[in-house]
Design a protein around this motif. Structure first.
Motif, PDB file in Angstrom:
ATOM      1  N   VAL A 133       0.834  -1.201   0.000  1.00  0.00           N
ATOM      2  CA  VAL A 133       0.000   0.000   0.000  1.00  0.00           C
ATOM      3  C   VAL A 133       0.869   1.252   0.000  1.00  0.00           C
ATOM      4  O   VAL A 133       0.621   2.208  -0.751  1.00  0.00           O
ATOM      5  CB  VAL A 133      -0.947  -0.009   1.219  1.00  0.00           C
ATOM      6  CG1 VAL A 133      -1.785   1.260   1.257  1.00  0.00           C
ATOM      7  CG2 VAL A 133      -1.860  -1.231   1.183  1.00  0.00           C
ATOM      8  N   ALA A 134       1.901   1.262   0.828  1.00  0.00           N
ATOM      9  CA  ALA A 134       2.786   2.425   0.886  1.00  0.00           C
ATOM     10  C   ALA A 134       3.580   2.577  -0.409  1.00  0.00           C
ATOM     11  O   ALA A 134       3.801   3.694  -0.906  1.00  0.00           O
ATOM     12  CB  ALA A 134       3.731   2.295   2.080  1.00  0.00           C
ATOM     13  N   LEU A 135       4.008   1.440  -0.993  1.00  0.00           N
ATOM     14  CA  LEU A 135       4.702   1.496  -2.281  1.00  0.00           C
ATOM     15  C   LEU A 135       3.794   2.075  -3.357  1.00  0.00           C
ATOM     16  O   LEU A 135       4.221   2.868  -4.201  1.00  0.00           O
ATOM     17  CB  LEU A 135       5.162   0.096  -2.683  1.00  0.00           C
ATOM     18  CG  LEU A 135       6.472  -0.403  -2.067  1.00  0.00           C
ATOM     19  CD1 LEU A 135       6.679  -1.872  -2.416  1.00  0.00           C
ATOM     20  CD2 LEU A 135       7.653   0.426  -2.527  1.00  0.00           C
ATOM     21  N   ASN A 136       2.540   1.668  -3.326  1.00  0.00           N
ATOM     22  CA  ASN A 136       1.572   2.182  -4.285  1.00  0.00           C
ATOM     23  C   ASN A 136       1.430   3.699  -4.149  1.00  0.00           C
ATOM     24  O   ASN A 136       1.348   4.431  -5.129  1.00  0.00           O
ATOM     25  CB  ASN A 136       0.230   1.489  -4.077  1.00  0.00           C
ATOM     26  CG  ASN A 136      -0.730   1.727  -5.218  1.00  0.00           C
ATOM     27  OD1 ASN A 136      -0.376   1.525  -6.382  1.00  0.00           O
ATOM     28  ND2 ASN A 136      -1.929   2.155  -4.909  1.00  0.00           N
ATOM     29  N   TRP A 137       1.426   4.176  -2.906  1.00  0.00           N
ATOM     30  CA  TRP A 137       1.343   5.629  -2.662  1.00  0.00           C
ATOM     31  C   TRP A 137       2.576   6.328  -3.241  1.00  0.00           C
ATOM     32  O   TRP A 137       2.460   7.385  -3.883  1.00  0.00           O
ATOM     33  CB  TRP A 137       1.239   5.883  -1.159  1.00  0.00           C
ATOM     34  CG  TRP A 137       1.016   7.314  -0.780  1.00  0.00           C
ATOM     35  CD1 TRP A 137      -0.176   7.916  -0.528  1.00  0.00           C
ATOM     36  CD2 TRP A 137       2.022   8.330  -0.587  1.00  0.00           C
ATOM     37  NE1 TRP A 137       0.006   9.237  -0.207  1.00  0.00           N
ATOM     38  CE2 TRP A 137       1.360   9.516  -0.239  1.00  0.00           C
ATOM     39  CE3 TRP A 137       3.416   8.339  -0.688  1.00  0.00           C
ATOM     40  CZ2 TRP A 137       2.028  10.711   0.023  1.00  0.00           C
ATOM     41  CZ3 TRP A 137       4.088   9.526  -0.445  1.00  0.00           C
ATOM     42  CH2 TRP A 137       3.408  10.694  -0.092  1.00  0.00           C
ATOM     43  N   LEU A 138       3.745   5.745  -3.033  1.00  0.00           N
ATOM     44  CA  LEU A 138       4.969   6.355  -3.551  1.00  0.00           C
ATOM     45  C   LEU A 138       4.961   6.429  -5.077  1.00  0.00           C
ATOM     46  O   LEU A 138       5.370   7.436  -5.664  1.00  0.00           O
ATOM     47  CB  LEU A 138       6.190   5.556  -3.085  1.00  0.00           C
ATOM     48  CG  LEU A 138       6.680   5.821  -1.653  1.00  0.00           C
ATOM     49  CD1 LEU A 138       7.823   4.879  -1.326  1.00  0.00           C
ATOM     50  CD2 LEU A 138       7.109   7.269  -1.476  1.00  0.00           C
ATOM     51  N   VAL A 139       4.482   5.353  -5.702  1.00  0.00           N
ATOM     52  CA  VAL A 139       4.419   5.348  -7.162  1.00  0.00           C
ATOM     53  C   VAL A 139       3.530   6.484  -7.666  1.00  0.00           C
ATOM     54  O   VAL A 139       3.876   7.212  -8.599  1.00  0.00           O
ATOM     55  CB  VAL A 139       3.913   3.992  -7.672  1.00  0.00           C
ATOM     56  CG1 VAL A 139       3.606   4.048  -9.164  1.00  0.00           C
ATOM     57  CG2 VAL A 139       4.936   2.902  -7.390  1.00  0.00           C
ATOM     58  N   ASN A 168      10.238   5.069 -14.948  1.00  0.00           N
ATOM     59  CA  ASN A 168       8.787   5.253 -15.082  1.00  0.00           C
ATOM     60  C   ASN A 168       8.097   3.948 -15.466  1.00  0.00           C
ATOM     61  O   ASN A 168       7.020   3.621 -14.949  1.00  0.00           O
ATOM     62  CB  ASN A 168       8.483   6.328 -16.129  1.00  0.00           C
ATOM     63  CG  ASN A 168       8.424   7.722 -15.510  1.00  0.00           C
ATOM     64  OD1 ASN A 168       8.100   7.867 -14.349  1.00  0.00           O
ATOM     65  ND2 ASN A 168       8.764   8.726 -16.296  1.00  0.00           N
ATOM     66  N   ASP A 169       8.714   3.192 -16.397  1.00  0.00           N
ATOM     67  CA  ASP A 169       8.126   1.896 -16.782  1.00  0.00           C
ATOM     68  C   ASP A 169       8.050   0.958 -15.582  1.00  0.00           C
ATOM     69  O   ASP A 169       7.055   0.257 -15.369  1.00  0.00           O
ATOM     70  CB  ASP A 169       8.965   1.250 -17.895  1.00  0.00           C
ATOM     71  CG  ASP A 169       8.855   2.015 -19.197  1.00  0.00           C
ATOM     72  OD1 ASP A 169       9.734   1.835 -20.053  1.00  0.00           O
ATOM     73  OD2 ASP A 169       7.886   2.781 -19.347  1.00  0.00           O
ATOM     74  N   TYR A 170       9.136   0.942 -14.832  1.00  0.00           N
ATOM     75  CA  TYR A 170       9.180   0.086 -13.637  1.00  0.00           C
ATOM     76  C   TYR A 170       8.115   0.492 -12.618  1.00  0.00           C
ATOM     77  O   TYR A 170       7.405  -0.337 -12.046  1.00  0.00           O
ATOM     78  CB  TYR A 170      10.575   0.163 -13.022  1.00  0.00           C
ATOM     79  CG  TYR A 170      10.663  -0.479 -11.652  1.00  0.00           C
ATOM     80  CD1 TYR A 170      10.728   0.300 -10.513  1.00  0.00           C
ATOM     81  CD2 TYR A 170      10.698  -1.862 -11.514  1.00  0.00           C
ATOM     82  CE1 TYR A 170      10.804  -0.280  -9.260  1.00  0.00           C
ATOM     83  CE2 TYR A 170      10.767  -2.445 -10.276  1.00  0.00           C
ATOM     84  CZ  TYR A 170      10.826  -1.658  -9.148  1.00  0.00           C
ATOM     85  OH  TYR A 170      10.890  -2.230  -7.920  1.00  0.00           O
ATOM     86  N   LEU A 171       8.012   1.804 -12.428  1.00  0.00           N
ATOM     87  CA  LEU A 171       7.056   2.302 -11.445  1.00  0.00           C
ATOM     88  C   LEU A 171       5.618   2.028 -11.879  1.00  0.00           C
ATOM     89  O   LEU A 171       4.764   1.703 -11.053  1.00  0.00           O
ATOM     90  CB  LEU A 171       7.262   3.799 -11.215  1.00  0.00           C
ATOM     91  CG  LEU A 171       8.558   4.192 -10.503  1.00  0.00           C
ATOM     92  CD1 LEU A 171       8.689   5.710 -10.420  1.00  0.00           C
ATOM     93  CD2 LEU A 171       8.619   3.587  -9.110  1.00  0.00           C
ATOM     94  N   CYS A 172       5.368   2.115 -13.202  1.00  0.00           N
ATOM     95  CA  CYS A 172       4.018   1.824 -13.694  1.00  0.00           C
ATOM     96  C   CYS A 172       3.653   0.355 -13.480  1.00  0.00           C
ATOM     97  O   CYS A 172       2.532   0.027 -13.077  1.00  0.00           O
ATOM     98  CB  CYS A 172       3.917   2.182 -15.185  1.00  0.00           C
ATOM     99  SG  CYS A 172       3.879   3.954 -15.509  1.00  0.00           S
ATOM    100  N   ALA A 173       4.634  -0.528 -13.753  1.00  0.00           N
ATOM    101  CA  ALA A 173       4.393  -1.952 -13.527  1.00  0.00           C
ATOM    102  C   ALA A 173       4.164  -2.236 -12.045  1.00  0.00           C
ATOM    103  O   ALA A 173       3.282  -3.013 -11.657  1.00  0.00           O
ATOM    104  CB  ALA A 173       5.570  -2.765 -14.056  1.00  0.00           C
TER     105      ALA A 173
END
Length: 392
Positions: A324-330, A342-347
């Motif tokens: 959940v926290a990783l999702n917030w950071l993304v 950006n590609d990594y973060l989107c995945a």
């Protein structure tokens, strides 16, 4: 050399054990003789009835028991056990029939009648026949001191279902007269429910009074502090609202996330952002509640800077790995110029979004029921203040 006191103690213990064993045998033989006296002997129909029970033919078993065993203080337990078994299996109609037939018997002993009434009240409650259950239980309270406390507890369950909070409070006060000490938490929530009614009417004065009564019953009632914070904020008393909401840290820190929105409003009206941020850092530095951390991060982003909020969440992930926290950071790092990143973060965002969607925010610490909507009474086991935010 043996201690003479120890030897005497052993002799006395042996004597007591022998006496208790003899008493149990005499009591068992006496009960059997009572059954035999009522029926002439233990008839074969009695064992046929047991056989019907074992072969899932309960109606035939009940008919046989009714013919072969008189209802008295020694045999009523058989019928009550049958009725209780039916009720637990969801066959409430059969349980009601057994207990109604028993009550219709003439010349029942007073205690036997009270035992049956209590069982029938439980049947009516299980069947949702709340009016019948209420009348029966109120009569039982008048007639039998022995069953009064349990009958009052059952009445409270009825009033909870009917949302008759004032009547539930009155019954709870009666329980206190019987020496019951575990009812205060429930009483605090009844006051909160009544306060909610006053809030809906816009009567802040009466709502405040009922919430103070709730805290008097249970000083650890986080719900009362949350509601009191709202009352004080709506009354324009932001300092009082903040004081009420901050008590949650010592009442039940699991509900701290629920106070963030109101705290933010109160501090925003006062313009005292530094004090709020200091409070957030103090409360959240060791927290494992990802929802709390992210609500704090949103406040930090608004009142300080987005980068400070990102740093806050990164420190949390360093302590507690959290999708959940990783999702917030993304979500808050979309502007990074590195296309590969950006590609990594989107995945990662897609992965964490799917994982987050399956999570439940709240769970009951007693029965394990889970969901995403806050209820102060668990929808499953009906206990108060056990349905809590779930930490990582």
């Amino acid at each position: 050399m043996f201690d003479i006191g120890l030897i005497l103690l052993i002799v006395v213990a042996i004597g007591i054990g022998w006496a208790l064993g003899r008493y149990d045998r005499i009591a068992h033989e006496r009960k059997l003789s009572v059954i035999k006296a009522g029926t002439g002997s233990v008839p074969k129909e009695y064992f046929q009835g047991l056989n019907f029970l074992l072969n899932e033919q309960p109606d035939l078993a009940v008919d046989l028991f009714a013919k072969t065993i008189d209802v008295n203080s020694d045999t009523v337990e058989i019928y009550l056990a049958l009725g209780s078994n039916f009720r637990k299996r969801g066959e409430v109609d059969r349980a009601i029939k057994i207990h109604q037939d028993l009550l219709a018997r003439p010349n029942l002993e007073r205690k036997v009648s009270a035992d049956i009434q209590l069982a029938l009240g439980q049947d009516y409650l299980a069947a949702g026949l709340l009016d019948r259950a209420e009348r029966l239980l109120n009569d039982l309270i008048v007639q039998s001191d022995e069953h009064s406390a349990l009958a009052i507890r059952l009445l409270i369950r009825i009033y909870e279902q009917e949302r008759e909070w004032q009547r539930a409070l009155e019954c709870a006060a009666q329980l206190k007269e019987y020496g019951v000490t575990d009812i205060n938490v429930s009483m605090a929530h009844y006051h909160c429910e009544l306060a909610q009614v006053e809030l809906l009417k816009g009567d802040l004065t009466h709502a405040r009074a009922k919430l103070h009564k709730a805290l008097k019953e249970d000083k650890r009632c986080a719900r009362a502090s949350l509601m009191l914070g709202e009352v004080e904020y709506r009354a324009g008393r932001c300092r009082n609202a903040i004081e009420a909401l901050k008590k949650i840290t010592s009442q039940d820190i699991g509900y701290l996330a629920e106070s963030m929105a109101m705290l933010k409003k109160a501090y925003d009206d006062l313009g005292d952002y530094d004090d709020l941020i200091d409070y957030l850092y103090t409360c959240g530095h060791a927290s494992t509640d990802e929802t709390l951390i992210l609500k704090m991060a949103d406040i930090i982003a608004d009142f300080r800077s987005p980068q400070e909020a990102i740093d806050w969440v990164e420190r949390f992930i360093g302590r507690v790995p959290s999708f959940v926290a990783l999702n917030w950071l993304v979500k808050h790092q979309k502007g990074v110029d590195n296309s590969k990143l950006n590609d990594y973060l989107c995945a990662l965002k897609d992965l964490t979004h799917d994982r987050v969607a399956k999570d439940f925010r709240y769970h009951c610490t007693d029965c394990g029921f889970k969901g995403n909507t806050l209820h102060w009474m668990c929808p499953s086991c009906k206990n108060w203040a056990t349905y809590k935010p779930q930490p990582v």
